[in-house]
Design an enzyme around this catalytic site. Structure first.
Site, PDB file in Angstrom:
ATOM      1  N   ARG A 101       0.832  -1.214   0.000  1.00 26.03           N
ATOM      2  CA  ARG A 101       0.000   0.000   0.000  1.00 26.03           C
ATOM      3  C   ARG A 101       0.859   1.253   0.000  1.00 26.03           C
ATOM      4  NH1 ARG A 101      -2.509  -3.933   2.890  1.00 26.03           N
ATOM      5  NH2 ARG A 101      -1.343  -3.363   4.752  1.00 26.03           N
ATOM      6  N   GLU A 149       5.922 -11.414  14.587  1.00 16.87           N
ATOM      7  CA  GLU A 149       5.356 -12.085  15.757  1.00 16.87           C
ATOM      8  C   GLU A 149       5.635 -13.597  15.670  1.00 16.87           C
ATOM      9  OE1 GLU A 149       1.243 -11.276  16.193  1.00 16.87           O
ATOM     10  OE2 GLU A 149       1.099 -12.347  18.111  1.00 16.87           O
TER      11      GLU A 149
HETATM   12  P1  AMP Z   1       5.105  -3.319  11.390  1.00 13.11           P
HETATM   13  O1  AMP Z   1       6.316  -3.834  10.680  1.00 13.11           O
HETATM   14  O2  AMP Z   1       4.735  -4.122  12.596  1.00 13.11           O
HETATM   15  O3  AMP Z   1       5.216  -1.842  11.705  1.00 13.11           O
HETATM   16  O4  AMP Z   1       3.875  -3.514  10.404  1.00 13.11           O
HETATM   17  C1  AMP Z   1       3.657  -2.596   9.401  1.00 13.11           C
HETATM   18  C2  AMP Z   1       3.173  -3.238   8.124  1.00 13.11           C
HETATM   19  O5  AMP Z   1       2.149  -4.196   8.361  1.00 13.11           O
HETATM   20  C3  AMP Z   1       2.599  -2.177   7.219  1.00 13.11           C
HETATM   21  O6  AMP Z   1       3.047  -2.411   5.889  1.00 13.11           O
HETATM   22  C4  AMP Z   1       1.100  -2.322   7.373  1.00 13.11           C
HETATM   23  O7  AMP Z   1       0.466  -2.144   6.140  1.00 13.11           O
HETATM   24  C5  AMP Z   1       0.869  -3.732   7.928  1.00 13.11           C
HETATM   25  N1  AMP Z   1      -0.020  -3.743   9.119  1.00 13.11           N
HETATM   26  C6  AMP Z   1       0.335  -4.104  10.380  1.00 13.11           C
HETATM   27  N2  AMP Z   1      -0.718  -4.046  11.233  1.00 13.11           N
HETATM   28  C7  AMP Z   1      -1.775  -3.628  10.499  1.00 13.11           C
HETATM   29  C8  AMP Z   1      -3.165  -3.329  10.799  1.00 13.11           C
HETATM   30  N3  AMP Z   1      -3.676  -3.474  12.033  1.00 13.11           N
HETATM   31  N4  AMP Z   1      -3.957  -2.893   9.792  1.00 13.11           N
HETATM   32  C9  AMP Z   1      -3.452  -2.745   8.532  1.00 13.11           C
HETATM   33  N5  AMP Z   1      -2.185  -3.007   8.185  1.00 13.11           N
HETATM   34  C10 AMP Z   1      -1.330  -3.442   9.144  1.00 13.11           C
END
Ligand code: AMP
Length: 175
Positions: free
Chosen positions: A58, A95
């Site tokens: 996205r 995770e």
């Molecule tokens: P992180 O690496 O944990 O910061 O996760 C970020 C990535 O995961 C981004 O590319 C987001 O699009 C996706 N993502 C993680 N959690 C969500 C959520 N609750 N809703 C939508 N996209 C998420």
């Protein structure tokens, strides 16, 4: 017009307990999409930026619009195995298990100033991998910009600890 109201929440996607913040509804709303892109670049007005780098998938939609608006180049950072040329890789812990992001060698020049974008910051792991790749190319991350922050997951603090400023438009609790 409100950016927050244009984002749809889908409970239990992709697995039970996750509140998925769906920006496709924002992208589909012409006023919300323009306002989001304008607001994301607003803090950087007058600053030199050489490239926008975005995180799959996205982030690409935002990154393309931002690069066009600023008349600068766009650089994709993709999941392992998707980019066709020679790549640098950076793995990080999820995770459950591990993920790897890749950047084409030569896509960024040493000394270039880069704005890193994605739709959402959760734990910050994906963004941190992107920062490491950009830095390995010898370029500078002048900032990171997201539509959504999930503050409970601590990603913002993790990225700020790497000396990268974080700009977000809306925060959502409960994830
Ligand atoms: P992180 O690496 O944990 O910061 O996760 C970020 C990535 O995961 C981004 O590319 C987001 O699009 C996706 N993502 C993680 N959690 C969500 C959520 N609750 N809703 C939508 N996209 C998420």
């Amino acid at each position: 017009m409100n950016i927050r109201d244009s984002i749809r929440t889908i409970p239990d996607f992709p697995k039970p307990g996750i509140q998925f913040r769906d920006v496709t509804t924002l992208f589909g709303d012409p006023q919300a999409f323009r306002m989001a892109i304008d607001s994301l670049i607003h803090p950087y007005a007058g600053q030199r930026i050489d490239k926008v780098a975005a995180l799959e998938a996205r982030g690409f939609i935002m990154g393309g619009a931002i690069a066009h608006q600023l008349s600068i180049g766009f650089v994709p950072i993709r999941k392992a195995g998707k980019l066709p040329g020679k790549c640098m890789s950076e793995s990080y812990t999820l995770e459950y298990g591990e993920a790897t992001m890749e950047l084409h060698e030569g896509a960024l020049k040493p000394g270039e100033k880069v704005l890193l974008v994605d739709d959402l910051i959760a734990t910050g792991g994906t963004c941190e991998a992107g920062i490491k790749l950009i830095r390995r190319a010898g370029a500078h991350v002048i900032g990171s910009a997201f539509i959504i922050d999930l503050p409970e997951l601590g990603g913002r603090a993790r990225i700020e600890a790497l000396d990268v400023p974080v700009h977000v438009l809306v925060e959502f609790d409960g994830d």
